[in-house]
Design a protein around this motif. Sequence first.
Motif, PDB file in Angstrom:
ATOM      1  N   GLU A 191       3.373   3.346  -7.199  1.00 51.91           N
ATOM      2  CA  GLU A 191       4.067   3.900  -8.023  1.00 51.91           C
ATOM      3  C   GLU A 191       5.184   2.949  -8.920  1.00 51.91           C
ATOM      4  OE1 GLU A 191       4.770   6.990 -10.816  1.00 51.91           O
ATOM      5  OE2 GLU A 191       2.984   6.418  -9.847  1.00 51.91           O
ATOM      6  N   THR A 224       1.022  -1.424  -0.118  1.00 50.87           N
ATOM      7  CA  THR A 224      -0.435  -0.095  -0.038  1.00 50.87           C
ATOM      8  C   THR A 224       0.892   1.566  -0.105  1.00 50.87           C
ATOM      9  OG1 THR A 224      -0.404  -0.218   2.726  1.00 50.87           O
ATOM     10  CG2 THR A 224      -2.238  -1.202   1.495  1.00 50.87           C
ATOM     11  N   ASN A 225       2.132   0.891   0.048  1.00 45.35           N
ATOM     12  CA  ASN A 225       2.991   2.195  -0.111  1.00 45.35           C
ATOM     13  C   ASN A 225       2.987   3.175  -0.827  1.00 45.35           C
ATOM     14  OD1 ASN A 225       5.907   3.831  -0.166  1.00 45.35           O
ATOM     15  ND2 ASN A 225       5.338   3.766   1.854  1.00 45.35           N
ATOM     16  N   GLU A 226       2.448   4.691  -1.199  1.00 46.94           N
ATOM     17  CA  GLU A 226       2.214   5.142  -2.224  1.00 46.94           C
ATOM     18  C   GLU A 226       3.531   4.753  -2.974  1.00 46.94           C
ATOM     19  OE1 GLU A 226       2.563   9.712  -1.773  1.00 46.94           O
ATOM     20  OE2 GLU A 226       2.755   9.514   0.409  1.00 46.94           O
ATOM     21  N   TYR A 227       5.018   5.150  -2.758  1.00 47.84           N
ATOM     22  CA  TYR A 227       5.788   5.067  -3.541  1.00 47.84           C
ATOM     23  C   TYR A 227       6.018   3.361  -4.041  1.00 47.84           C
ATOM     24  CZ  TYR A 227       6.676   9.637  -1.348  1.00 47.84           C
ATOM     25  OH  TYR A 227       6.467  10.973  -0.556  1.00 47.84           O
TER      26      TYR A 227
END
Length: 426
Positions: A416, A410-413
């Motif tokens: 991406e 789930t970490n946005e980085y």
Amino acid sequence: MEEDKRSKFAIDLTPLKKYPDFRNLWASGLITYLGSMITYVAVPFQIKEMTNSYIAVGISGVVEIVPLILFGLYGGVLADYVDRKKMIWATEFASLVLVAILLVNALSPNPNLILIYVVIGLFAAVNGLQRPSADAILPRLVGHADLPAASALMSLRWQLGVIIGPTIGGVLIATFSVSVGYIADVATFFISLAFLARVKNVPANPEAQKPSLAGLIEGVRYAFSRQDLMGTYLVDLAAMFFAMPIALFPFWADQLGAPWALGLLYAAGTVGSVAVTLTSGWTRTYRFHGRAVIWAAIGWGAAIAFAGLSNSLILVLLFLAMAGAADMVSALFRGVIWNQTIPDGYRGRLAGIELLSYSIGPLAGQMRAASMAAVTTLNFSVTFGGVLCIVSVAILALCLPKLRKYDSETNEYAVEMRRIRAEDEK
């Protein structure tokens, strides 16, 4: 069913089979570490024999700090602009020259202590230039999905060198001399350079900025903008500063009545690291990387504290092995966070900051351990350092919720970067 369970934990060798360039880079580094760890044992041993001083050995770590900071940061900027393979090759050759200087000095009738310190400082500068490129090159040689396995294999490479190198170094030094140890290191560099020459060139991104102070500051700002990244740096820095007793090993071996076991003290932690690496298959599916980093650092401190309470060689080696196992868990998950979330345009500069985080702590920690041992006792220095490690990491965990709650799914980085790599690999 039993075979499935074994495969779940066994180290994944896919990157070695799948990527020839990675395979040659891996082999080159293995040979380098084997030789460099011989020198790693030989230098403090030589200083101890020349001075019989805790402080003199501790200074060998202190003289590395400033050049490592300056050249580590500059090396990170260069890694985003130059061909990373060529940078690694050039710095390997420079290291060969520096070991040759140590050899000439050791063969002289009166070896010069100041020259040893100067060469140690130059080694730190060369290492600072090399390591950002060596770390940043990995995502360019293997696919995104294979990065956890590649990180584990890179750790295994280092571990094999750390176990075998000090053991060979201890035997060579005890049986022959420090000079023979340096000769062995010189020989390994020639083999390493031959393997490295077979790795493909890895030129910088065409849009890469020229090396500049502004570019460096931009990289530092990016690091500070991410609490999860800064958390990995700070936790490792605290753990290594407070609980790194390597400077005491030459004296610890004598205190335990086993000077012949000096190489074993250096290698013990890595034995534990290898055990974790060889069973690292489970890391492919474990999502909570920040939590693993924090608990592993606490485990490192606890094991070091217990080692300091022990007066038995067997128990000391056992606790050092446990400490190494805990540190390896931390290293694996720190590496995956770095490799899977940092954009390639920042990879070199952030690798320079990473270098400082996992290098300055041990170097400064050597002086902390040596100074405290000089005014108290060796055992007190080791145990108290382990306790300070536990306390400091616990405080950092409370203050860094984004690291504590890091989830690779789930970490946005991480999300991406997974999207970008998927598009690139189509």
